[in-house]
Enzyme design. Sequence first.
Site, short mmCIF file in Angstrom:
data_model
loop_
_atom_site.label_atom_id
_atom_site.label_comp_id
_atom_site.label_asym_id
_atom_site.label_seq_id
_atom_site.Cartn_x
_atom_site.Cartn_y
_atom_site.Cartn_z
N ALA A 1 41.39 29.32 95.05
CA ALA A 1 41.43 28.41 96.20
C ALA A 1 42.85 28.04 96.60
O ALA A 1 43.18 28.00 97.78
CB ALA A 1 40.64 27.15 95.89
N CYS B 1 53.13 30.99 86.63
CA CYS B 1 52.19 30.79 85.52
C CYS B 1 52.83 31.10 84.17
O CYS B 1 52.26 31.79 83.34
CB CYS B 1 50.95 31.66 85.73
SG CYS B 1 50.11 31.29 87.27
#
Length: 379
Positions: free
Chosen positions: A198, A319
């Site tokens: 998302a 990340c």
Amino acid sequence: MTRPAIYLDHNAASPLLPAARAAMVEALELVGNPSSVHGHGRALRGLIDTARGQVARLAGAERGQVVFTGSATEALTQAIVAGTKTFNSDGVLLTAGEHAAVLSAASATGLPITRIGLDRDGRIDLAQLRAALVAAEGNLLVAVHWVNNETGVVQPMPEINALVGPTPHTLVVDAVQAFGRIPLDFAASAPDMMAVSAHKIGGPAGVGALLVKSHADTVRLIPGGGQELGRRGGTESAALIAGFGAAAAANNYDADAMRALVERVETGLRRVAPEVVIFGAGAERVGNVVDFAVPGVASATAMMALDLAGISVSSGSACSSGKVGPSHVLAAMGVPPGLAGCALRVSFGWNSTAEEADAFLAAYETILLRQRARRGEAA
């Protein structure tokens, strides 16, 4: 705390779209559990069902193929760790430039891992993939990213689908950076499973989805209480899912506008630093990201200076626990460590402007001039 004025790190997370924010606020006004059969529960269930259809439409999937997860990392872990068990895989085949989520999930399977190389522009070596599939003993799980998160390089998915699709091997696609930027047609394409997220398209962080074909419905990582038709346990966050669906429905990615911003930055970089290296420049790229390096200008130094100037960019994947270090993607492309240590990623999204691109160029030119002055070089 004053926030930076200019945000150019959309590949890490794109700002929340107004439509997504509104949908989340509406959902937060409701009370209950979406698994409850009473009216309050049914209202929340209705929001989730609406979002499932919205995500499915953007992904070219059927509504029932969308399994909501807590993130794309979770979706990829479910596809790879649980997928290898469900399909009795004998090994994992992936490219050397995959996202850390894929690399970690592959390692967690405990199975032999074969890495397919990339060329100097970041494209998968199709001949090597073909040879590995032919030589494979037993069933493999093949994991491929569609669009690289650092360079924006688009992998040749039609060719990959044609190679893996007719085989008994399982194909998992990381479509996180492709979702909303490239037309997807999951229902009619070869992948058995595909992960999307998302917060790369202006939705909230903390929610993703795994798209699954019917034969992969039994691939489960979190059994739980039967939510998501038994495919992912745990009470769904209706607010996050509603925001995800609204972002998918509102997606109006303008490829031409993004490409114009990228060309603006690349032209400006070549003007102020003719020695600049644009990674993946010889390959098809998704069009919203510039991954570049100017030799001698360390990424850590440049990022710190840009941050002080109120401009947020990245040195690669977000990340990695905030670490700034050499990129395994660039290493797989044969980029020397010294040059890779100078890499910066500028990525645009739905609210990016030409003025922001120009501000970045002006700030980066100032950094270059300072570096050259310290080295006693001519401007």
